[in-house]
Design a protein around this motif. Structure first.
Motif, PDB file in Angstrom:
ATOM      1  N   ASP A 171      -1.944   4.853  -3.274  1.00  0.00           N
ATOM      2  CA  ASP A 171      -3.217   4.165  -3.049  1.00  0.00           C
ATOM      3  C   ASP A 171      -4.065   4.932  -2.045  1.00  0.00           C
ATOM      4  OD1 ASP A 171      -2.543   1.707  -4.613  1.00  0.00           O
ATOM      5  OD2 ASP A 171      -1.000   1.521  -3.059  1.00  0.00           O
TER       6      ASP A 171
ATOM      7  N   THR B 116       0.854  -1.185   0.000  1.00  0.00           N
ATOM      8  CA  THR B 116       0.000   0.000   0.000  1.00  0.00           C
ATOM      9  C   THR B 116       0.889   1.233   0.000  1.00  0.00           C
ATOM     10  OG1 THR B 116      -1.745  -1.137   1.232  1.00  0.00           O
ATOM     11  CG2 THR B 116      -1.799   1.268   1.206  1.00  0.00           C
TER      12      THR B 116
ATOM     13  N   THR C 165      -8.006   6.140  -5.787  1.00  0.00           N
ATOM     14  CA  THR C 165      -7.195   6.538  -4.620  1.00  0.00           C
ATOM     15  C   THR C 165      -8.112   6.937  -3.477  1.00  0.00           C
ATOM     16  OG1 THR C 165      -5.354   7.285  -6.009  1.00  0.00           O
ATOM     17  CG2 THR C 165      -5.483   8.185  -3.782  1.00  0.00           C
TER      18      THR C 165
END
Length: 634
Positions: free
Chosen positions: A216, A3, A245
């Motif tokens: 992300d 991530t 996002t």
């Protein structure tokens, strides 16, 4: 699966040093990066926006917009008429203020290099050579140049605000749209309206950050009302470019003003809003994004057309000792610039120089002041870190940043914690310069003030507030005027500058008490106890004892509009009937002069009228002229 997280501080904050929230969060998340498979980055769009706007290319766009601005103002006319000179000098001036070209000082102080506009008028009115010589002497070349360059930047900022974007200021952006805004309508209208030049530059910066980091998750910290519009403008851009996002918003503004949030339209721009300290809520959120069954902590989400606060009582905040060392990696430290607008040496600490930010203790050890948000976590939960942990962090930050200046950002640094920290710094021979906020309590003896000075303390600030013993007792401040005088004198004698926060318009405060407060402050300056001070207009807040029990303090809250977005300040009626607004200008004028060593022999009433005449109706002070001297045993 990895991530990628990008932590951002939206425009605008102070220009001389990074706001610390993203560095705190990055340092905390770094401890979990390997186990949670995280890649954490941070950036500062606020300083990037300034550097884009105050550049050759940016000013060319500004001047083109100003040329058609209506109505014209002195600042606009000056920038347009001197456009080529501004374009030719702006990059060099910014480099100088960033500390990269000190030799330019010689040209700046010659007073022919910079196009001088309205902000320079005060120098001319007081005979510029005398004012600058008084402030900087014969040898203060660099500071003299920095002051002149700061006035040049202020001229440009005035023109941008007046002719390009009325929301823009050097340390805030769109503040009025967000401050105690009961409805989200104003912010939404601005966000969905035609973008200004400043908006367009910010959107370009956001696009570049997304292209570089491919996050992300984007975390937006909004510490003040002046960051909210910029943060939501960036969130809008992220939504458009990268709809997958996830966007989370938190920070001081959220913690104080959005606790009653119920308007789901906010979530057109962000996915999550977290309250209070961000470490544990953010970590829980990252786990939740991987596993939707994982609980959240103090996090607003949208469910259908409702806003819901989701929190699991089994999750607990991270103790300060386990929060990690603030990590400044990724912040563009060479791009921050020092401004010297105020000649007072204490005031310049807020805008001049690079200060690493660190916290000695979470919350306030006193947490009793009736005007303070004592019911909220950032005040109520007191959690100190040990001296050895703090010095370890100080050494790590110095190695990373190359800077030995520290601003301890505590609500009120605890005397015992400061004593332990100073002792550790001296024993470990760690050389830093530091300053922070304190309570003027009796624990700060001359001995302790001397110890703190030897450890690197250069300045302290603290609340004298109303400078009235009756009102200090009413607000449960826990200090008296005489005690403040003794503590401030102890620090001054130790070579430490002292700044006092002052307020006027406190519930039941009379005009007589305000005038008497100014006389006490005058005597504190005259006695050398204070080097700096600032008057704030009192504001009642919903999370303070005054806001929650106004009748106990003799006031009545006015009927408030329905709150669906922000709530903090609350309007009230004071039966005393004092016209506090009429006194504010005189208080500020007096303090400005006292900080420059001027007017200390004048009757305090003269600050409230034209020339040297007192405004009619201003009462004479009832304070003996030797009150502070007697408090100091003189």
């Amino acid at each position: 699966m990895t991530t990628r997280i990008l932590l951002l501080t939206p425009p605008m904050t102070q220009l001389n040093t990074p706001y610390p929230a993203t560095a705190y969060l990055k340092g905390f998340l770094a401890q979990h990066a390997a186990s949670a498979d995280l890649v954490v980055a941070q950036a500062d769009p606020a300083i990037e926006l300034f550097c884009a706007l105050f550049s050759r290319a940016g000013l060319q766009q500004v001047i083109a917009a100003l040329a058609v601005a209506s109505p014209s103002t002195p600042a606009i006319r000056h920038v347009v008429s001197q456009g080529p000179a501004f374009v030719a000098t702006i990059d060099a001036v910014v480099r100088f203020l960033q500390g990269h070209d000190p030799g330019l000082a010689l040209r700046i102080v010659g007073r022919t290099f910079l196009p001088e506009g309205p902000r320079f008028a005060a120098l001319e009115a007081d005979d510029d050579d005398d004012v600058l010589a008084w402030a900087f002497g014969a040898l203060g070349l660099a500071d003299r140049a920095k002051h002149l360059a700061s006035l040049y930047v202020d001229d440009l900022a005035d023109a941008i605000r007046e002719g390009v974007d009325p929301r823009f200021e050097l340390s805030r952006y769109g503040e009025r749209l967000a401050s105690s805004a009961a409805s989200f309508d104003g912010l939404r209208d601005a966000l969905e309206g035609p973008p200004t030049l400043v908006d367009a530059l910010l959107e370009g910066i956001t696009e570049a950050l997304l292209d570089t980091h491919r996050p992300d998750v984007v975390g937006l910290t909004v510490p003040f009302p002046g960051n909210v519009y910029g943060g939501l403008r960036m969130a809008r851009t992220i939504r458009r470019i990268s709809p997958t996002t996830r966007i989370v918003m938190g920070g001081g503004y959220v913690n104080t003003e959005l606790r009653e949030l119920s308007d789901p339209r906010v979530f057109d721009y962000v996915d999550f809003i977290t309250l209070d300290d961000g470490e544990r809520p953010l970590l829980a959120l990252l786990e939740h994004l991987r596993d939707p069954a994982a609980p959240l902590l103090r996090t607003f989400v949208r469910q259908g057309d409702r806003v819901v606060l989701r929190t699991d009582p089994a999750l607990h905040d991270v103790p300060l000792r386990d929060a990690g060392t603030p990590d400044y990696d990724g912040l563009p430290l060479p791009r921050y610039l020092s401004l010297l607008e105020m000649l007072n040496p204490m005031h310049r600490l807020w805008s001049d120089g690079r200060w690493n930010k660190l916290t000695i203790a979470h919350g306030c050890y006193w947490k009793k002041c009736s005007f303070c948000d004592v019911t909220l976590d950032y005040i109520a939960r007191y959690d100190p870190a040990s001296a050895d942990v703090l010095v370890d962090r100080i050494e790590a930050i110095v190695r990373q940043t190359g800077q030995t200046g520290f601003h301890f950002v505590d609500e009120a640094a605890p005397p015992a914690g400061l004593r332990a920290l100073a002792t550790q710094l001296l024993e470990r021979e760690v050389v830093i310069s530091w300053w922070g906020n304190i309570r003027f309590e009796k624990s700060f003896t001359p001995e302790l003030a001397g110890l703190l000075a030897r450890s690197g303390c250069v300045a302290v600030s603290g609340g004298l507030e109303v400078a009235s013993d009756r009102l200090l007792e009413t607000m449960n401040k826990g200090v008296s005027v005489a005690q403040v005088a003794r503590v401030a004198h102890a620090f001054t004698e130790a070579g430490v500058m002292v700044h006092a926060y002052l307020m006027y318009g406190f519930p039941t405060e009379t005009a007589q008490e305000t005038i008497d407060a100014l006389e006490r402050v005058r005597q504190l300056f005259e006695a050398g106890c204070l080097q700096s001070a600032f008057w704030h207009r009192f504001a009642a807040t919903v999370h303070s004892p005054i806001g929650q029990a106004p009748g106990h303090y003799g006031i009545r809250l006015r009927a408030a509009p329905k709150v669906t977005f922000a709530r903090n300040e609350v309007a009230f009626d004071d039966p005393t009937g004092t016209d506090h607004d009429a006194l504010g200008e005189g208080l500020r004028k007096a303090i400005y002069n006292y900080m420059h060593g001027l007017g200390l022999d004048a009757d305090v009433r003269t600050w409230f009228g034209p020339g040297r005449r007192a405004r009619r109706g201003v009462p004479p002070t009832t304070v003996p002229r030797d009150l502070i001297a007697r408090a100091l045993g003189r």
